[in-house]
Design a protein around this motif. Structure first.
Motif, PDB file in Angstrom:
ATOM      1  N   ASP A 168       0.844  -1.192   0.000  1.00 33.94           N
ATOM      2  CA  ASP A 168       0.000   0.000   0.000  1.00 33.94           C
ATOM      3  C   ASP A 168       0.885   1.249   0.000  1.00 33.94           C
ATOM      4  O   ASP A 168       2.106   1.181   0.203  1.00 33.94           O
ATOM      5  N   LEU A 169       0.258   2.406  -0.219  1.00 35.52           N
ATOM      6  CA  LEU A 169       1.040   3.629  -0.413  1.00 35.52           C
ATOM      7  C   LEU A 169       1.891   4.024   0.796  1.00 35.52           C
ATOM      8  O   LEU A 169       3.059   4.396   0.629  1.00 35.52           O
ATOM      9  N   PRO A 170       1.367   3.945   2.042  1.00 37.03           N
ATOM     10  CA  PRO A 170       2.240   4.292   3.175  1.00 37.03           C
ATOM     11  C   PRO A 170       3.451   3.364   3.289  1.00 37.03           C
ATOM     12  O   PRO A 170       4.559   3.817   3.597  1.00 37.03           O
ATOM     13  N   THR A 171       3.238   2.067   3.008  1.00 39.92           N
ATOM     14  CA  THR A 171       4.341   1.111   3.077  1.00 39.92           C
ATOM     15  C   THR A 171       5.352   1.386   1.972  1.00 39.92           C
ATOM     16  O   THR A 171       6.569   1.300   2.178  1.00 39.92           O
ATOM     17  N   GLN A 172       4.860   1.719   0.774  1.00 36.28           N
ATOM     18  CA  GLN A 172       5.762   2.083  -0.317  1.00 36.28           C
ATOM     19  C   GLN A 172       6.623   3.291   0.069  1.00 36.28           C
ATOM     20  O   GLN A 172       7.828   3.314  -0.195  1.00 36.28           O
TER      21      GLN A 172
END
Length: 241
Positions: A168-172
């Motif tokens: 997901d975007l925060p993890t990316q």
């Protein structure tokens, strides 16, 4: 961290099942940040396996800092691989065991490995991970665990296989921030131009050969335009013979 000359391919080709996958690649990969981009089926996965020494070239040669990559013991301090799927990489039931494995492979004692793992987890604000079962971690956490395992071994070069796929975007964002700070040479293999836009050098792999090789502001617009052109046609509507 071991000093590094880089990865050199001399007229390297790979044929699998009678089909030529990579053909006549002659490259020296020595820049700090390198991107290798191509559409699905271009040979990216085979190239990753070739660079990592997981498969030998059918013809030609591949060396890592002048060494044959099939010499796994010699290559351990020189090359790490972060696979797209962390479940293809994790071997042990707990985080501490997983982190310590590579260090023991490099010849450290159990006590030395444990100290290094404890120090790293504390520095990463993840001391509570030590006894956690690896299968209970989220995909993003397992991916990060694999990266930490590699960083503990301090290889000179790290191969990244679609490093942000499925996250997901925060993890990316967190992973990108961590990767940008590492001193190692990073070679990122991807189909996503945005992933390699800040690299020093980008290679466009197409049908097993290098179609373009240069700075991202030259290679990526050409790649993006070609992908848009291909996307305008329904190239997959016909059934295979």
């Amino acid at each position: 961290m071991t000093s590094s000359q880089g990865i050199t391919l001399q007229n390297a080709s790979v044929t699998l099942g009678g089909k030529v996958i990579l053909s006549g690649l002659s490259l020296t990969l020595s820049e700090h940040r390198i991107g290798i981009i191509g559409r699905n089926g271009s040979g990216k996965t085979t190239l990753l396996r070739l660079l990592a020494g997981l498969i030998p070239p059918t013809t030609g040669s591949v060396t890592i800092d002048g060494l044959n990559p099939t010499d796994r013991k010699a290559i351990l301090p020189r090359l790490g691989i972060l696979f797209q799927n962390p479940d293809h990489q994790i071997l042990f039931p707990t985080v501490a065991e997983e982190l310590g494995f590579g260090l023991r492979q490099q010849g450290q004692t159990e006590a030395q490995a444990q100290r290094a793992v404890t120090t790293l987890l504390a520095a990463e604000n993840r001391s509570h991970w030590a006894k956690a079962l690896t299968h209970t971690l989220s995909q993003g956490q397992r991916h990060y665990l694999c990266l930490l395992s590699i960083l503990l071994m301090q290889p000179a070069t790290i191969l990244l296989d679609e490093p942000f796929a499925g996250l997901d975007l925060p993890t990316q964002t967190r992973l990108a921030r961590r990767l940008s700070a590492v001193p190692q040479r990073l070679i990122t293999i991807t189909h996503d131009p945005a992933t390699v836009s800040a690299c020093d050098r980008v290679l466009w792999l197409d049908q097993g050969g290098i179609r373009a090789d240069g700075p991202p502001d030259t290679v990526l617009p050409a790649f993006t335009a070609e992908m848009a052109r291909i996307g305008e046609h329904d190239a997959d509507t016909d059934l295979a013979d």
